[in-house]
Design a protein around this motif. Structure first.
Motif, mmCIF file in Angstrom:
data_model
loop_
_atom_site.group_PDB
_atom_site.id
_atom_site.type_symbol
_atom_site.label_atom_id
_atom_site.label_comp_id
_atom_site.label_asym_id
_atom_site.label_seq_id
_atom_site.Cartn_x
_atom_site.Cartn_y
_atom_site.Cartn_z
ATOM 1 N N ALA A 1 -3.747 1.834 -3.157
ATOM 2 C CA ALA A 1 -3.231 1.882 -1.835
ATOM 3 C C ALA A 1 -4.473 1.634 -0.737
ATOM 4 O O ALA A 1 -4.391 0.944 0.077
ATOM 5 C CB ALA A 1 -2.351 2.980 -1.558
ATOM 6 N N ALA B 1 0.929 -1.125 -0.124
ATOM 7 C CA ALA B 1 -0.093 0.136 0.030
ATOM 8 C C ALA B 1 0.764 1.244 0.051
ATOM 9 O O ALA B 1 0.706 2.466 -0.732
ATOM 10 C CB ALA B 1 -0.893 -0.059 1.240
ATOM 11 N N TYR C 1 1.165 4.274 -2.932
ATOM 12 C CA TYR C 1 0.888 5.512 -2.318
ATOM 13 C C TYR C 1 1.893 6.391 -3.041
ATOM 14 O O TYR C 1 1.676 7.690 -3.478
ATOM 15 C CB TYR C 1 0.830 5.812 -0.914
ATOM 16 C CG TYR C 1 0.451 7.214 -0.492
ATOM 17 C CD1 TYR C 1 -0.853 7.515 -0.549
ATOM 18 C CD2 TYR C 1 1.528 7.570 0.033
ATOM 19 C CE1 TYR C 1 -1.060 9.008 -0.121
ATOM 20 C CE2 TYR C 1 1.420 9.230 0.303
ATOM 21 C CZ TYR C 1 0.179 9.781 0.326
ATOM 22 O OH TYR C 1 -0.132 10.976 0.449
#
Length: 191
Positions: free
Chosen positions: A171, A159, A163
């Motif tokens: 994410a 995640a 991001y």
């Protein structure tokens, strides 16, 4: 830090008779030094160890290589870090005994993912997240608790990578999916 130094001195004084314990003490000590950003001391301690001269088990060599890869990475030495991680990867492929040490292999994946992230190699970091998932799925099916915890650790990293790549929706999806899996697991365990 003081206790780790005492333990290391003890292991060295007795001629590395307790290699397995030495590897864990050494790895944890170097990781502590990295956390404290005492890179020169970490490198100094690393220079005292010559794995080629010591008769150590494959898991000890593997764990030490992974720690060294992290050390070099934190110090900004990409080539030496990559060399250590590449050797550790060869160990996984050609030394089946390592499969009996899943926590060490997962630490390798955690450190390798962080290495790729540090140098902006996000695609490689995601590839290693996938490799870690495959490894987790290969673990004993009766180790459901461990598998959920390990998968969540990797999902957190995946995640974060997404991001950083600007894939906020992915994410968020990974994060929410992991939370849902943990909730389901906790409900099952609570019974």
């Amino acid at each position: 830090k003081e206790y780790y130094e005492y333990a290391l001195d003890f292991c060295i004084k007795y001629g590395y008779q307790y290699m397995h314990e030495f590897a864990f003490v050494y790895s944890n000590y170097v990781e502590l030094l990295l956390e404290l950003e005492e890179y020169e001391l970490a490198e100094e301690k690393f220079s005292l160890i010559d794995l080629n001269r010591l008769n150590v088990s494959p898991v000890v060599k593997f764990r030490t290589r992974t720690t060294n890869g992290s050390l070099y990475s934190q110090m900004g030495n990409y080539d030496l870090a990559k060399e250590q991680f590449d050797q550790a990867q060869r160990d996984i492929l050609y030394k089946p005994l390592l499969k009996d040490y899943p926590r060490d292999i997962l630490n390798y994946y955690y450190d390798l993912i962080e290495f790729h992230m540090k140098y902006g190699n996000y695609d490689l970091a995601l590839k290693e997240c996938n490799n870690a998932y495959i490894f987790i799925e290969s673990l004993d099916p009766r180790a459901a608790k461990s598998k959920v915890v390990y998968s969540t650790d990797i999902a957190f990293r995946a995640a974060g990578i997404n991001y950083l790549q600007g894939n906020q929706e992915k994410a968020l999806w990974i994060t929410n999916n992991s939370i849902q899996e943990l909730n389901t697991f906790i409900k099952e365990v609570s019974f």
